[in-house]
Design a protein around this motif. Sequence first.
Motif, PDB file in Angstrom:
ATOM      1  N   PHE A 185      32.871  51.854  55.185  1.00 18.88           N
ATOM      2  CA  PHE A 185      34.308  52.093  55.263  1.00 18.88           C
ATOM      3  C   PHE A 185      34.625  53.504  54.790  1.00 18.88           C
ATOM      4  CE2 PHE A 185      34.314  47.403  54.642  1.00 18.88           C
ATOM      5  CZ  PHE A 185      35.040  47.048  55.776  1.00 18.88           C
ATOM      6  N   TRP A 186      35.600  54.133  55.474  1.00 16.75           N
ATOM      7  CA  TRP A 186      36.079  55.460  55.082  1.00 16.75           C
ATOM      8  C   TRP A 186      37.598  55.422  55.022  1.00 16.75           C
ATOM      9  CZ3 TRP A 186      31.941  58.803  54.483  1.00 16.75           C
ATOM     10  CH2 TRP A 186      30.761  58.475  55.153  1.00 16.75           C
ATOM     11  N   ARG A 187      38.155  56.111  54.035  1.00 20.78           N
ATOM     12  CA  ARG A 187      39.609  56.195  53.961  1.00 20.78           C
ATOM     13  C   ARG A 187      40.102  57.272  54.921  1.00 20.78           C
ATOM     14  NH1 ARG A 187      43.343  54.397  50.292  1.00 20.78           N
ATOM     15  NH2 ARG A 187      41.800  53.928  48.660  1.00 20.78           N
ATOM     16  N   ALA A 188      40.964  56.879  55.849  1.00 18.21           N
ATOM     17  CA  ALA A 188      41.570  57.819  56.792  1.00 18.21           C
ATOM     18  C   ALA A 188      42.928  58.265  56.257  1.00 18.21           C
ATOM     19  CB  ALA A 188      41.718  57.158  58.157  1.00 18.21           C
ATOM     20  N   ALA A 189      43.599  59.114  57.025  1.00 21.68           N
ATOM     21  CA  ALA A 189      44.889  59.642  56.571  1.00 21.68           C
ATOM     22  C   ALA A 189      45.939  58.545  56.428  1.00 21.68           C
ATOM     23  CB  ALA A 189      45.378  60.716  57.544  1.00 21.68           C
ATOM     24  N   ASP A 190      45.799  57.469  57.214  1.00 17.05           N
ATOM     25  CA  ASP A 190      46.825  56.413  57.185  1.00 17.05           C
ATOM     26  C   ASP A 190      46.230  55.017  57.052  1.00 17.05           C
ATOM     27  OD1 ASP A 190      45.569  56.282  59.609  1.00 17.05           O
ATOM     28  OD2 ASP A 190      47.390  56.042  60.803  1.00 17.05           O
ATOM     29  N   GLY A 191      45.004  54.901  56.584  1.00 15.47           N
ATOM     30  CA  GLY A 191      44.386  53.584  56.475  1.00 15.47           C
ATOM     31  C   GLY A 191      42.886  53.707  56.280  1.00 15.47           C
ATOM     32  N   ALA A 236      31.568  63.848  67.069  1.00 17.85           N
ATOM     33  CA  ALA A 236      32.979  63.520  67.271  1.00 17.85           C
ATOM     34  C   ALA A 236      33.869  64.094  66.172  1.00 17.85           C
ATOM     35  CB  ALA A 236      33.153  62.008  67.331  1.00 17.85           C
ATOM     36  N   LEU A 237      33.298  64.221  64.978  1.00 18.02           N
ATOM     37  CA  LEU A 237      34.063  64.753  63.839  1.00 18.02           C
ATOM     38  C   LEU A 237      33.897  66.256  63.704  1.00 18.02           C
ATOM     39  CD1 LEU A 237      33.241  61.946  61.230  1.00 18.02           C
ATOM     40  CD2 LEU A 237      35.376  62.253  62.520  1.00 18.02           C
ATOM     41  N   GLY A 238      33.148  66.880  64.616  1.00 17.69           N
ATOM     42  CA  GLY A 238      32.941  68.322  64.568  1.00 17.69           C
ATOM     43  C   GLY A 238      32.075  68.773  63.415  1.00 17.69           C
ATOM     44  N   LEU A 239      31.124  67.915  63.020  1.00 15.50           N
ATOM     45  CA  LEU A 239      30.274  68.210  61.873  1.00 15.50           C
ATOM     46  C   LEU A 239      28.853  68.521  62.319  1.00 15.50           C
ATOM     47  CD1 LEU A 239      31.500  65.378  59.470  1.00 15.50           C
ATOM     48  CD2 LEU A 239      32.056  67.816  59.321  1.00 15.50           C
ATOM     49  N   PRO A 240      28.122  69.330  61.563  1.00 15.48           N
ATOM     50  CA  PRO A 240      26.736  69.649  61.915  1.00 15.48           C
ATOM     51  C   PRO A 240      25.810  68.461  61.672  1.00 15.48           C
ATOM     52  CG  PRO A 240      27.297  70.635  59.807  1.00 15.48           C
ATOM     53  CD  PRO A 240      28.575  70.068  60.360  1.00 15.48           C
ATOM     54  N   ALA A 241      24.619  68.504  62.249  1.00 16.74           N
ATOM     55  CA  ALA A 241      23.671  67.399  62.179  1.00 16.74           C
ATOM     56  C   ALA A 241      23.262  67.061  60.748  1.00 16.74           C
ATOM     57  CB  ALA A 241      22.429  67.724  63.007  1.00 16.74           C
ATOM     58  N   ALA A 281      27.565  62.304  53.581  1.00 16.78           N
ATOM     59  CA  ALA A 281      28.699  61.387  53.468  1.00 16.78           C
ATOM     60  C   ALA A 281      29.949  62.083  52.933  1.00 16.78           C
ATOM     61  CB  ALA A 281      28.322  60.209  52.575  1.00 16.78           C
ATOM     62  N   ASP A 282      29.788  63.022  52.055  1.00 18.41           N
ATOM     63  CA  ASP A 282      30.956  63.733  51.521  1.00 18.41           C
ATOM     64  C   ASP A 282      31.686  64.486  52.621  1.00 18.41           C
ATOM     65  OD1 ASP A 282      30.447  62.804  48.986  1.00 18.41           O
ATOM     66  OD2 ASP A 282      29.339  64.597  48.357  1.00 18.41           O
ATOM     67  N   ALA A 283      30.920  65.134  53.502  1.00 16.21           N
ATOM     68  CA  ALA A 283      31.531  65.871  54.609  1.00 16.21           C
ATOM     69  C   ALA A 283      32.258  64.929  55.563  1.00 16.21           C
ATOM     70  CB  ALA A 283      30.463  66.662  55.349  1.00 16.21           C
ATOM     71  N   VAL A 284      31.653  63.763  55.834  1.00 16.65           N
ATOM     72  CA  VAL A 284      32.296  62.788  56.711  1.00 16.65           C
ATOM     73  C   VAL A 284      33.578  62.273  56.065  1.00 16.65           C
ATOM     74  CG1 VAL A 284      32.062  60.519  57.794  1.00 16.65           C
ATOM     75  CG2 VAL A 284      30.147  62.124  57.830  1.00 16.65           C
ATOM     76  N   ALA A 285      33.536  62.006  54.772  1.00 14.28           N
ATOM     77  CA  ALA A 285      34.726  61.519  54.065  1.00 14.28           C
ATOM     78  C   ALA A 285      35.891  62.504  54.184  1.00 14.28           C
ATOM     79  CB  ALA A 285      34.390  61.258  52.606  1.00 14.28           C
ATOM     80  N   ILE A 286      35.600  63.789  54.055  1.00 14.79           N
ATOM     81  CA  ILE A 286      36.655  64.808  54.170  1.00 14.79           C
ATOM     82  C   ILE A 286      37.207  64.834  55.590  1.00 14.79           C
ATOM     83  CG2 ILE A 286      37.102  67.294  54.109  1.00 14.79           C
ATOM     84  CD1 ILE A 286      35.010  67.428  51.818  1.00 14.79           C
ATOM     85  N   ALA A 287      36.313  64.814  56.576  1.00 16.56           N
ATOM     86  CA  ALA A 287      36.744  64.885  57.973  1.00 16.56           C
ATOM     87  C   ALA A 287      37.581  63.668  58.363  1.00 16.56           C
ATOM     88  CB  ALA A 287      35.526  65.003  58.881  1.00 16.56           C
ATOM     89  N   VAL A 288      37.127  62.471  57.993  1.00 17.51           N
ATOM     90  CA  VAL A 288      37.872  61.255  58.340  1.00 17.51           C
ATOM     91  C   VAL A 288      39.208  61.223  57.600  1.00 17.51           C
ATOM     92  CG1 VAL A 288      37.860  58.728  58.231  1.00 17.51           C
ATOM     93  CG2 VAL A 288      35.794  59.952  58.903  1.00 17.51           C
ATOM     94  N   GLY A 289      39.207  61.669  56.349  1.00 15.63           N
ATOM     95  CA  GLY A 289      40.416  61.627  55.541  1.00 15.63           C
ATOM     96  C   GLY A 289      41.550  62.477  56.071  1.00 15.63           C
ATOM     97  N   GLN A 290      41.246  63.405  56.955  1.00 13.74           N
ATOM     98  CA  GLN A 290      42.276  64.281  57.517  1.00 13.74           C
ATOM     99  C   GLN A 290      42.876  63.742  58.809  1.00 13.74           C
ATOM    100  OE1 GLN A 290      39.993  67.881  57.915  1.00 13.74           O
ATOM    101  NE2 GLN A 290      40.280  68.469  55.763  1.00 13.74           N
ATOM    102  N   LEU A 291      42.370  62.626  59.295  1.00 11.51           N
ATOM    103  CA  LEU A 291      42.786  62.105  60.595  1.00 11.51           C
ATOM    104  C   LEU A 291      43.333  60.680  60.487  1.00 11.51           C
ATOM    105  CD1 LEU A 291      39.629  63.211  62.628  1.00 11.51           C
ATOM    106  CD2 LEU A 291      41.904  64.274  62.743  1.00 11.51           C
ATOM    107  N   PRO A 292      44.270  60.311  61.378  1.00 11.61           N
ATOM    108  CA  PRO A 292      44.688  58.906  61.449  1.00 11.61           C
ATOM    109  C   PRO A 292      43.510  58.023  61.883  1.00 11.61           C
ATOM    110  CG  PRO A 292      46.243  60.335  62.605  1.00 11.61           C
ATOM    111  CD  PRO A 292      45.041  61.171  62.291  1.00 11.61           C
TER     112      PRO A 292
END
Length: 459
Positions: A103-109, A127-132, A136-147
């Motif tokens: 589970f990841w916290r998104a901007a609205d859920g 899909a998140l525009g992240l390098p290979a 997990a920290d990078a994914v958390a930041i990317a998901v947290g900025q999006l609905p």
Amino acid sequence: MAHSSSSGTAQAWSALGGDPALLERVSYEGTGALPSRLPVMELARSTVAVCSLAAAELAARRTGGPVPAVRVDDGAVTAAFLGDRLVRVDGVAPTTFAPLSRFWRAADGWVRTHANYPHHRTRLLDALGLPAEADADAVAIAVGQLPAQTVEERVYAAGGLAVAVRSEQEWAAHPQGAAAAGHPLLVMERIGDEQAPRAVGGPAARPCAGLRVLDLTRVLAGPVATRTLALLGADVLRVDPSGLPESQEAHNDTGVGKRSARLDLGSAAGRAVFEELLASADVVATGYRPGSMDRFGLSPEELAARRPGLVVARLSAWGRYGPWARRRGFDSLMQAASGIAVIEGDQDRPGALPAQALDHGTGYLMAAGVLRALTEQHERGGARLVELALSQTGAWLVHRLVRTPDRPSDPYDASRWLTEKDSPMGRLRHVLPAVSYAGGPADWDRPPGIWGTDAPEWR
């Protein structure tokens, strides 16, 4: 603790077209430990019960005797549903979820992702525009900025797996959730007109002896189903595409009793081998995303046309209907999308069922459907289709089973339902089968091997 009856068993047996009088052959005992707010123990108990009863019914058809008694032990059922976590090789536990499957916290859920396979991890990061090498920290930041639903759509568009966490009410309002609510637990139908039943005999302990099962399924529900058919004596050959990776850890749990080969159906040579296997198969089980195998002529009707009298068991995640019909899916994603994660969570974060219960439950239902189809064939012949979806099992759990919380009163010890044996991987510990009936098998006749290394041929 004994249970005199199970409404879930009656519901599932009715969906399978079984004779309701045979429910009297089933009794329940023992104490399980699948604590949850939803009736997970009832789902587990019921699916194992109908699978055991279908096996007992087929055994009676093969031997000409009465239907053996079925005794369902909640302790054994619990161990079976936790089997993918209890398996060990030389004492080493499996990795059930990769670091980016969570589970990841998104901007609205919240969002749930599945990235156990390398190609799914790559697509998620793309899909998140992240390098290979992103962690997990990078994914958390990317998901947290999006609905949450933006993440869901972007990741699926990239071929990955992610779903927004929805409440039960939100899923009911979603077109896919509404479609699932309108479909039955499973479908069984006749898809061929030939009348002659296929004559196969077998002892009560191995009612599927002499049957050949072509297993085109992957983690976890399909392999649970075909593992059960192997327990009952079938020659099960799992066939995977040559270029698609698989987890040996998962195969250590679901590969018992089977052999496993790889074939490139896109090559002339691979296709020729597949058609030779199909020519003497009795059952074909498929578990790939709807539409993904159409180019190989693997629809139930096409298979039955090439192999009259075939039983086809077809499994999907979201079902073959609604806007998500062709999407990939896994148990964890189904829980997140359908409201289960919200029901099992708290105000701080979503939760999860105590086991991959949709996978395991659907697997036992799939095996039960095949066994019932074989019984019906014994009398009336004809090719048969058994169709299931994780979403239908999820809808059954949430909406149709009596919602009584499962809270075990005593500590659970799985040790009495575990066994050890030597295997090509090392000393293997795995769970004993929960499917059982009087005179039935107590264990599989062979451990799993190294995934994908067997010859693509029948025994």
